[in-house]
Structure formats: C-alpha cells, structure tokens
Write a protein that holds these residues in place. Structure first.
Motif, PDB file in Angstrom:
ATOM      1  N   VAL A 122       0.839  -1.190   0.000  1.00 55.61           N
ATOM      2  CA  VAL A 122       0.000   0.000   0.000  1.00 55.61           C
ATOM      3  C   VAL A 122       0.879   1.246   0.000  1.00 55.61           C
ATOM      4  CG1 VAL A 122      -1.774   1.294   1.257  1.00 55.61           C
ATOM      5  CG2 VAL A 122      -1.800  -1.213   1.294  1.00 55.61           C
ATOM      6  N   SER A 123       0.517   2.191  -0.844  1.00 54.42           N
ATOM      7  CA  SER A 123       1.187   3.483  -0.887  1.00 54.42           C
ATOM      8  C   SER A 123       0.110   4.551  -0.692  1.00 54.42           C
ATOM      9  CB  SER A 123       1.874   3.654  -2.240  1.00 54.42           C
ATOM     10  OG  SER A 123       2.426   4.937  -2.350  1.00 54.42           O
ATOM     11  N   MET A 124       0.284   5.403   0.316  1.00 55.19           N
ATOM     12  CA  MET A 124      -0.708   6.419   0.622  1.00 55.19           C
ATOM     13  C   MET A 124      -0.040   7.786   0.659  1.00 55.19           C
ATOM     14  SD  MET A 124      -3.612   6.268   3.567  1.00 55.19           S
ATOM     15  CE  MET A 124      -2.828   6.852   5.040  1.00 55.19           C
ATOM     16  N   THR A 125      -0.519   8.702  -0.190  1.00 55.46           N
ATOM     17  CA  THR A 125       0.020  10.056  -0.261  1.00 55.46           C
ATOM     18  C   THR A 125      -1.074  11.030   0.150  1.00 55.46           C
ATOM     19  OG1 THR A 125       1.490   9.399  -2.053  1.00 55.46           O
ATOM     20  CG2 THR A 125       1.122  11.756  -1.757  1.00 55.46           C
ATOM     21  N   THR A 126      -0.749  11.931   1.074  1.00 55.88           N
ATOM     22  CA  THR A 126      -1.703  12.931   1.547  1.00 55.88           C
ATOM     23  C   THR A 126      -1.122  14.313   1.309  1.00 55.88           C
ATOM     24  OG1 THR A 126      -2.436  11.413   3.286  1.00 55.88           O
ATOM     25  CG2 THR A 126      -3.050  13.729   3.530  1.00 55.88           C
ATOM     26  N   GLU A 127      -1.913  15.152   0.646  1.00 53.17           N
ATOM     27  CA  GLU A 127      -1.546  16.547   0.437  1.00 53.17           C
ATOM     28  C   GLU A 127      -2.413  17.369   1.390  1.00 53.17           C
ATOM     29  OE1 GLU A 127      -2.727  19.476  -3.007  1.00 53.17           O
ATOM     30  OE2 GLU A 127      -1.168  18.086  -3.704  1.00 53.17           O
ATOM     31  N   VAL A 128      -1.772  18.118   2.285  1.00 48.60           N
ATOM     32  CA  VAL A 128      -2.480  18.908   3.294  1.00 48.60           C
ATOM     33  C   VAL A 128      -2.289  20.389   3.013  1.00 48.60           C
ATOM     34  CG1 VAL A 128      -2.757  19.335   5.764  1.00 48.60           C
ATOM     35  CG2 VAL A 128      -1.956  17.096   4.994  1.00 48.60           C
ATOM     36  N   GLN A 129      -3.390  21.127   2.947  1.00 46.71           N
ATOM     37  CA  GLN A 129      -3.357  22.583   2.796  1.00 46.71           C
ATOM     38  C   GLN A 129      -3.787  23.182   4.133  1.00 46.71           C
ATOM     39  OE1 GLN A 129      -2.874  24.422  -0.169  1.00 46.71           O
ATOM     40  NE2 GLN A 129      -2.551  22.652  -1.477  1.00 46.71           N
ATOM     41  N   GLN A 130      -2.873  23.935   4.776  1.00 50.55           N
ATOM     42  CA  GLN A 130      -3.159  24.564   6.060  1.00 50.55           C
ATOM     43  C   GLN A 130      -2.607  25.974   6.058  1.00 50.55           C
ATOM     44  OE1 GLN A 130      -1.052  21.638   8.468  1.00 50.55           O
ATOM     45  NE2 GLN A 130      -2.933  21.204   9.575  1.00 50.55           N
TER      46      GLN A 130
END
Length: 143
Positions: free
Chosen positions: A10-18
């Motif tokens: 499993v490969s999980m990428t999260t892009e967070v805008q804060q």
C-alpha cells in the motif's frame, strides 16, 4: 469461515493545505486485502518516524463511502461519505480529539495495474477548529 487475504503493498500520499501552506505526507507498508460480504478491507502496517508502528485498516463499504481506522502509536477512526459530514476521533499519547470530516469526494477504482485506487478529498476540523484541506491517494498493488 475466514476470507483469504491477498498480500499487498500500500502506498498512501496525503496533500495537506493549512493556512496557505502545503505539506505532502507519504506512507507505505505491506498488508493484505480481504473481500467480505460487508465490504473490502485493506490492512497494512506503517512505521511513523519518531512515533512507532501504526496498523491501518481501510474499510470500503461502497465506492463513495469508506472508513479509516488506525491503531498503535496513534489511533484514529474516521468515516468518509461523499457529500456528508462525519464525526470521528484522533488519539495521541497526549489525548484524544474529536474530528469532523466534511467529505467533498470519495472515489474507489479497480484499474488493471493495481488491485485498488482510492482518492479522497475532505476538509477536517479538530476539536471544532478548521485543521486543513486534505487530498489523499491510496494505491494498493499485489505484492
């Protein structure tokens, strides 16, 4: 009778805008995919730097609905349903916090090159305060 699991990566990428800033988070791990009557379950273990091991379960109920459950060094339970707000929780060694996911988009696909692709787009509140906008891409391949 237990369902047979398929070994996966499993490969999980999260892009967070804060607050005008963007942060990318990438985690991966080995696990298994199990098809059950009530949904598809993806389980994997990841190592978080300076925190420890976290077991993640992604339960896909429908193409527009899933739940992510994490346990170990951090704990989390959050449902995501396209077009809905769902409450959840996020636990750390410092305490447990209430979360609210305002899900804009959930899409589950089964392309030829992967067993499963999931994309997820939501705004997150933590203890009633806006915590950021999240775009998540999960790729599940047979290992």
């Amino acid at each position: 009778m237990a369902a047979e699991g398929i070994p996966i990566q499993v490969s999980m990428t999260t892009e967070v805008q804060q607050g005008g800033e963007q942060k990318d988070i990438h985690v991966s791990g080995k696990g298994e995919l199990v098809e059950k009557e009530r949904g598809t379950y993806v389980t994997f273990t990841e190592q978080l730097q300076d925190i420890g091991e976290v077991k993640t379960v992604i339960k896909i109920q429908r193409p527009s609905e899933l739940t992510i459950i994490r346990s170990g060094a951090v704990s989390m339970r959050q449902a995501y349903v396209e077009g809905e707000e769902k409450s959840g929780s996020y636990g750390t060694p410092y305490g447990t916090f209430e979360t609210l996911a305002k899900t804009k988009h959930v899409h589950v696909d089964r392309p030829n090159e992967s067993l499963l692709n999931v994309t997820l787009d939501y705004d997150l509140e933590l203890q009633g305060q806006f915590a950021g906008s999240y775009q998540v891409a999960i790729d599940v391949k047979e290992s």
